[in-house]
Design a protein around this motif. Structure first.
Motif, PDB file in Angstrom:
ATOM      1  N   ASP B 103     -29.702  57.887   2.928  1.00  8.36           N
ATOM      2  CA  ASP B 103     -28.436  57.498   2.427  1.00  8.36           C
ATOM      3  C   ASP B 103     -27.108  58.057   3.060  1.00  8.36           C
ATOM      4  O   ASP B 103     -26.166  57.115   3.455  1.00  8.36           O
ATOM      5  CB  ASP B 103     -28.234  58.337   0.912  1.00  8.36           C
ATOM      6  CG  ASP B 103     -28.796  57.542  -0.189  1.00  8.36           C
ATOM      7  OD1 ASP B 103     -29.495  56.630   0.089  1.00  8.36           O
ATOM      8  OD2 ASP B 103     -28.563  58.066  -1.529  1.00  8.36           O
ATOM      9  N   PHE B 107     -24.618  55.656   5.254  1.00  5.01           N
ATOM     10  CA  PHE B 107     -23.500  55.700   5.386  1.00  5.01           C
ATOM     11  C   PHE B 107     -22.511  55.922   6.571  1.00  5.01           C
ATOM     12  O   PHE B 107     -21.601  55.196   6.913  1.00  5.01           O
ATOM     13  CB  PHE B 107     -23.062  56.766   4.120  1.00  5.01           C
ATOM     14  CG  PHE B 107     -21.484  56.723   3.712  1.00  5.01           C
ATOM     15  CD1 PHE B 107     -20.733  55.464   3.385  1.00  5.01           C
ATOM     16  CD2 PHE B 107     -20.796  57.970   4.101  1.00  5.01           C
ATOM     17  CE1 PHE B 107     -19.202  55.656   3.110  1.00  5.01           C
ATOM     18  CE2 PHE B 107     -19.225  57.890   4.071  1.00  5.01           C
ATOM     19  CZ  PHE B 107     -18.652  56.871   3.642  1.00  5.01           C
ATOM     20  N   LYS B 136     -28.415  50.341  -0.356  1.00  9.27           N
ATOM     21  CA  LYS B 136     -27.236  51.139  -0.803  1.00  9.27           C
ATOM     22  C   LYS B 136     -27.046  52.362   0.013  1.00  9.27           C
ATOM     23  O   LYS B 136     -28.120  53.073   0.287  1.00  9.27           O
ATOM     24  CB  LYS B 136     -27.857  51.792  -2.243  1.00  9.27           C
ATOM     25  CG  LYS B 136     -27.439  50.797  -3.200  1.00  9.27           C
ATOM     26  CD  LYS B 136     -27.797  51.456  -4.708  1.00  9.27           C
ATOM     27  CE  LYS B 136     -27.744  50.605  -6.062  1.00  9.27           C
ATOM     28  NZ  LYS B 136     -27.710  51.203  -7.025  1.00  9.27           N
ATOM     29  N   THR B 137     -26.083  52.703   0.618  1.00  8.87           N
ATOM     30  CA  THR B 137     -25.864  54.135   1.102  1.00  8.87           C
ATOM     31  C   THR B 137     -25.007  54.919   0.232  1.00  8.87           C
ATOM     32  O   THR B 137     -24.329  54.324  -0.577  1.00  8.87           O
ATOM     33  CB  THR B 137     -25.472  53.924   2.494  1.00  8.87           C
ATOM     34  OG1 THR B 137     -24.120  53.502   2.353  1.00  8.87           O
ATOM     35  CG2 THR B 137     -25.888  52.667   3.339  1.00  8.87           C
ATOM     36  N   GLY B 138     -24.983  56.175   0.443  1.00 12.74           N
ATOM     37  CA  GLY B 138     -23.922  57.032  -0.328  1.00 12.74           C
ATOM     38  C   GLY B 138     -23.862  58.445  -0.133  1.00 12.74           C
ATOM     39  O   GLY B 138     -25.090  59.020   0.557  1.00 12.74           O
ATOM     40  N   GLY B 149     -19.848  55.201  -1.001  1.00 12.90           N
ATOM     41  CA  GLY B 149     -20.899  54.733  -0.124  1.00 12.90           C
ATOM     42  C   GLY B 149     -20.642  53.080   0.006  1.00 12.90           C
ATOM     43  O   GLY B 149     -19.688  52.720  -0.045  1.00 12.90           O
ATOM     44  N   THR B 150     -21.774  52.449   0.706  1.00 16.52           N
ATOM     45  CA  THR B 150     -21.593  51.206   0.977  1.00 16.52           C
ATOM     46  C   THR B 150     -22.877  50.263   0.665  1.00 16.52           C
ATOM     47  O   THR B 150     -23.938  50.853   0.364  1.00 16.52           O
ATOM     48  CB  THR B 150     -21.296  50.858   2.517  1.00 16.52           C
ATOM     49  OG1 THR B 150     -22.498  51.473   3.359  1.00 16.52           O
ATOM     50  CG2 THR B 150     -19.857  51.685   2.990  1.00 16.52           C
ATOM     51  N   PHE B 151     -22.645  48.910   0.605  1.00 17.94           N
ATOM     52  CA  PHE B 151     -24.085  48.297   0.604  1.00 17.94           C
ATOM     53  C   PHE B 151     -24.409  47.744   2.134  1.00 17.94           C
ATOM     54  O   PHE B 151     -23.369  46.883   2.692  1.00 17.94           O
ATOM     55  CB  PHE B 151     -23.792  46.957  -0.282  1.00 17.94           C
ATOM     56  CG  PHE B 151     -24.158  47.472  -1.779  1.00 17.94           C
ATOM     57  CD1 PHE B 151     -25.388  47.490  -2.383  1.00 17.94           C
ATOM     58  CD2 PHE B 151     -22.798  47.450  -2.545  1.00 17.94           C
ATOM     59  CE1 PHE B 151     -25.503  47.699  -3.570  1.00 17.94           C
ATOM     60  CE2 PHE B 151     -22.975  47.616  -3.975  1.00 17.94           C
ATOM     61  CZ  PHE B 151     -24.244  47.809  -4.296  1.00 17.94           C
TER      62      PHE B 151
END
Ligand code: NAD
Ligand code: NAD
Ligand code: ZN
Ligand code: ZN
Lengths: 355, 355
Positions: B103, B107, B136-138, B149-151
């Motif tokens: 994650d 990110f 998903k990152t976060g 976060g980002t996609f």
């Protein structure tokens, strides 16, 4: 004329924000935030409100103005503020300000809860003709410019000449350098139109043409893999001079002033390493040095400038690559240039003003 | 079987990282970084090296392990480390670790210089069956989970059962809860297969099926606008119980243990508010309470749990929305449930273990 389609969203010109109300309504947003700095909160927010018939259905998030505040600490503050306001994924962030606000607000919005909608209302000439297109968001870390950011598109962009009324002349000239650049890299006629008009009275038509040029380039190369690099004309040396000036000069150069210097140097490199003619080089040198104040690039700074160019984020595999003019209105990219030519170009610039 | 296509990239299973060398070569990366925490640097990095024939053409970036370090301070540290290493836009980040590493590493990579390539090698069961898919990152801010976060999609994901050998049993069970969930929401047969097999010996075939189910759901709804919400089954109450336990219990629940509780509660809600039969509810209750240790949800925590549910990031416009089972293997979403039903479901869970 008052609308331009960019990747998946519209850029509106002088609509007095008329389409914004509908966008907000159709978006069924749970919350609307306006993000501004102290200056734009004071000077632009009243205009914004008036254009929207005293619209008040938003919360204001305000930061300190200036590049030095385009940093991660402010982002953390804004993320937390959004959370404190109970902002969920269906909120909307409206960035009202110069490039610092649209860059940082775009970054915060594109990462808050993995991305919420945002709208950009650039209020300086620079941000209208440059930061308004291309989907780049970013912040500085430890004064390294745009070290962190995303590619994220706003829902819409609104360009309103009215906001420019309060922009100081020096800031206007800063943005104007990007317009000259657009002419030089992509549209000879536009370059000569800009030159013929009074640079103290910039029209919406000219802004529109600049945005259009940038949009065409960016649309052809959204991820900055190739063509988009022509937008860096003037910026390889320009950025280095800008960084140096920021760290050394009492009254540092604006971005546009530095790019103006960079364009003269890189026009010189274009003549030496590409097909730009001696006459075209002279044309560019004369016009730019008429509009922008003289500056002396100190010889003892040359080594440091070289270091700055090496660390430019556009480089790949450690090579310094230039975008060079083939003629006025045509640009090529990924050109290697020798160290000695770079030094010569700096000396050429200095000579210009010594004349 | 050893490869699964997800949006624009491959998920490889038990290939001993064979395709990785080619990916690195074809990518013509300027630098390769391996991002790990202290535990995975110790336990997984040697395995990684061995699988790649003592590949050493990378720099290691190591952080402290655990959710409490999935924060912006570590991100700033990693961004700066990348810069210190001279990392440009053509570098590659390989995330080697559990969900915290994939994650946070995702990110950092997706925002460093507006995005560089990354590859995920999840090394816990939870990260293999869950964090491996969906882009998903976060990171957490002020202990608010995944607030930022980002996609962003990795170039590839590698799932290697060998890494699981060093994962403690309790962590394995934590990931197993997500596998049960996958069966319950999308594949009745898979649920009964999991139940029939020994949960202490999880096969790559089972992991593959879980990844496949998550992948199908996510592919149908990449931006989490609708269908993807079925993956939240068990998580509305589960997350609340997890947060409460984290803040109060000396030995807090793992994510999976909390989700196991959440699944029993939400199965109850599914019976009351959707079409899950009494027999199916009993089936779920019995099986989950056989695998997971008993826990007492304190009555005095009910109000606080409700507050946690209200602030769940999946909500829109302030409503707490549930994903509920229609039957074992079928799930619906955006279901409203009364406060009193939620309380009843917590009491139902407590009764389960009182029996
Ligand atoms: N995203 C992109 O593609 C892109 C392109 C170019 C530049 N940028 C970024 O934009 C930034 C520079 O933009 P900028 O020059 O607009 O900076 P800025 O936002 O700092 O604005 C300059 C100053 O003008 C003030 N100001 C803004 N609007 C005003 C108005 N209408 N009247 C009076 N004062 C006003 C601001 O408060 C600030 O003090 C840089 O950070 C740069 O990296 C981004
Ligand atoms: N992106 C997504 O879609 C998604 C989905 C689910 C969970 N997550 C995130 O994943 C995180 C939880 O994942 P996790 O449980 O893997 O957390 P983790 O990364 O903290 O790993 C748990 C512990 O196991 C250790 N570990 C990792 N691999 C090991 C190995 N092979 N052998 C021994 N020890 C090992 C770690 O050092 C850590 O101490 C949370 O932050 C959660 O938000 C993300
Ligand atoms: Zn510029
Ligand atoms: Zn989960």
């Amino acid at each position: 004329m008052n609308k331009l389609e960019s990747a998946g969203h519209n850029i509106y010109f002088d609509t007095r924000l008329a389409p914004l109300a509908e966008i907000i309504e159709n978006g069924k947003y749970s919350n609307v935030f306006v993000f501004a700095d102290r200056n734009t909160a004071e000077l632009c927010l009243p205009v914004f409100r008036e254009m929207l018939d005293d619209f008040s259905g938003f919360d204001l998030i305000e930061t300190d103005p200036g590049e030095e505040n385009k940093n991660i600490d402010f982002c953390i503050g804004i993320w937390k503020t959004l959370l404190d306001f109970g902002a969920d994924r269906k909120c909307l962030v409206i960035n009202l300000g110069g490039g610092v606000i649209t860059d940082m607000g775009g970054f915060v919005a594109s990462t808050y809860k993995r991305g919420v909608d945002f709208i950009n209302i650039p209020t300086t000439l620079l941000s209208q003709v440059d930061a308004s297109v291309g989907g780049k968001t970013g912040i500085d870390i430890d004064n390294v410019k745009n070290m962190v950011g995303t590619f994220s598109l706003p829902q819409a962009v609104f360009i309103e000449a009215e906001f420019l009324k309060t922009v100081p002349q020096r800031e206007m000239l800063s943005g104007f350098a990007e317009m000259i650049k657009h002419g030089l890299i992509a549209d000879q006629e536009y370059y000569y139109q800009l030159k013929a008009a009074d640079y103290k009275n910039i029209t919406t038509a000219a802004i529109h043409r600049s945005v259009e040029i940038k949009n065409e380039v960016v649309t052809a190369d959204p991820q900055e893999k190739g063509l988009r690099k022509i937008l860096n004309f003037g910026h390889t040396i320009g950025h280095a001079v800008e960084s140096y000036s920021l760290s050394k000069d009492k009254k540092p150069l604006t971005h546009g002033e530095a790019i103006a210097i960079g364009m003269i140097c890189e026009a010189y490199l274009s003549h030496k390493n590409s097909t730009l003619t001696a006459e075209e080089l002279e044309e560019i040198r004369q016009y730019i040095s008429k509009v922008y104040p003289a500056y002396k690039i100190k010889e003892k700074s040359f080594a440091q400038l070289s270091v700055f160019m090496q660390s430019d984020k556009k480089n790949e595999h450690g090579n310094v690559l230039f975008s060079l003019l083939q003629s006025i209105g045509k640009c090529t990219y990924n050109c290697r240039v020798s160290e000695s030519d770079i030094v010569e170009s700096l000396e050429y610039y200095n000579l210009t003003y010594a004349k």
